[in-house]
Design an enzyme around this catalytic site. Sequence first.
Site, PDB file in Angstrom:
ATOM      1  N   ASP A   1      19.066 -36.996 -10.396  1.00  0.00           N
ATOM      2  CA  ASP A   1      20.156 -37.840 -10.886  1.00  0.00           C
ATOM      3  C   ASP A   1      21.258 -37.950  -9.832  1.00  0.00           C
ATOM      4  OD1 ASP A   1      22.144 -38.989 -12.812  1.00  0.00           O
ATOM      5  OD2 ASP A   1      20.682 -38.333 -14.305  1.00  0.00           O
TER       6      ASP A   1
ATOM      7  N   HIS B   1      27.222 -39.071 -14.402  1.00  0.00           N
ATOM      8  CA  HIS B   1      25.971 -39.317 -15.125  1.00  0.00           C
ATOM      9  C   HIS B   1      25.075 -38.085 -15.144  1.00  0.00           C
ATOM     10  CE1 HIS B   1      21.899 -41.148 -15.651  1.00  0.00           C
ATOM     11  NE2 HIS B   1      22.547 -41.995 -16.439  1.00  0.00           N
TER      12      HIS B   1
ATOM     13  N   SER C   1      19.299 -43.371 -20.684  1.00  0.00           N
ATOM     14  CA  SER C   1      19.627 -42.206 -19.859  1.00  0.00           C
ATOM     15  C   SER C   1      20.045 -41.023 -20.708  1.00  0.00           C
ATOM     16  CB  SER C   1      20.774 -42.543 -18.894  1.00  0.00           C
ATOM     17  OG  SER C   1      20.304 -43.129 -17.718  1.00  0.00           O
TER      18      SER C   1
END
Length: 485
Positions: free
Chosen positions: A158, A190, A345
């Site tokens: 990520d 994220h 996600s």
Amino acid sequence: MGIFRFISISLAAVSAANAGHILSMGHAKTIPNSYIVVMKDGTTEEDFTHHQSWVQSIHTHNVTRRGLLDNAGVRHKYGFGSMMGYAGLFDEDTIKDISDDPKVMFVEPDTTITIHGELTQNDVPSWGLARISSQRPGTEDYTYDSSAGEGITVYSVDTGVDIHHEDFEGRASWGTNMIEDGYDKDGNGHGTHTAGTMVGKTFGIAKKAKVVAVKVLDNNGSGPTSGIIAGINWCAQHASQNGGTDKAVINMSLGGGSSSALNRAAAQAVQKGMFLAVAAGNDNQDARTSSPASEDTVCTVGASAENDERSSFSNWGPAVDLFAPGSNIVSTRPGGGSQSMSGTSMASPHVAGLGAYIMALEGISGSAVCDRLKQLGTSSVTNPGPGTRTNILINNGDAKNGGKKPSQPSQPPKPSQPSKPQQPSEPQEPSEPQEPAPGQPAPAPAPVPQHPHTPFPNDDFNFDDFWKKYFGTDHWRKTFGRFWN
């Protein structure tokens, strides 16, 4: 003389027929002069070494002659299991010579991969944990076995992870940075968010698992496909040297256009015993158009909303294996505290975390994990989307036990220290010991209920035979399923 000329032409034709070719990437955003090269099955280490030396030689000759590409040449090498290859920056003459080499299976233009999440409102309660241990929506407790993923390592492929966030309790570590930006932190948020859903003490599913940060996306949430493949390769090698690939999970909350090279890398990791959870994508379209979501051996995850309907943004279709909570999910943020995000996600780390939990509990690995999660899940998702063959919402097994809480629950973990005062939640009274339903196994000991609804303030805001797999029926059925009867 004519005979020898005929033989020479014939040999040249055979050589050309056996050489690799440059794949077209359709509408994917390609990176100028950047390519991924995959060698043919059966290429030896010696052949691979000679090939690389040859590539460097012709590349140096071509760029010197033409004065091109200051920062060029091989940048990543892939050498785990059956997948041999490399990626780098090459001029047109060099890449043509490479594709003509009979040892090369194919050359693929490098493309940009992005995250599959988006920031939404702040300070909303996270409902995902409670939902995956309940029969129906609207419950407030998360019940789970006290093993909680212990002994399993989850790789967050990520934007990086804030490994010092107190919610990780020292179980987070930095692995590698394929972006090569010199910034070994999560500058996006994220990756920290998805990691918190997987292993965080407050918002996490596998609360005793470890997480390793593998940075493949920059602070804007994008990165080259070649770097993603290098990240997978690194994870597989690291896992094989640290506990085993059969005790490792990769979460990939990212995706881009269809990439044969990326799908191959993901399949290789699964073949070695790793469990891969992959976000289906946020374009409300067929997930078969995206990689690594279109790879048949990974566990492709669609997103559900709090009412058990497929999230409006979630991709769909035959590639989707499972659904998991993905709308308005609260988890960790860099620097401390929490934030809410939505996207497939956010759904994928629910599956990665639950995969780690089940691996520790039952001792299974690889593709068997996704199959087991399908067995444990509930047929709850409404409007799963055109061509989707499942409506299964993940569950940790509590719903399969009649929704009964196992006896003798231990205390829930304390939430992370908030930046603003909060009222503590009331402790949940344990239920009386219950006998299992006929034909059902006895509940696992020492479960832990948790109150995931405590709001936290926010300061703003994709080989049994690796090559055979690619050319096999299952791969093409998934990729081109719309043409099958």
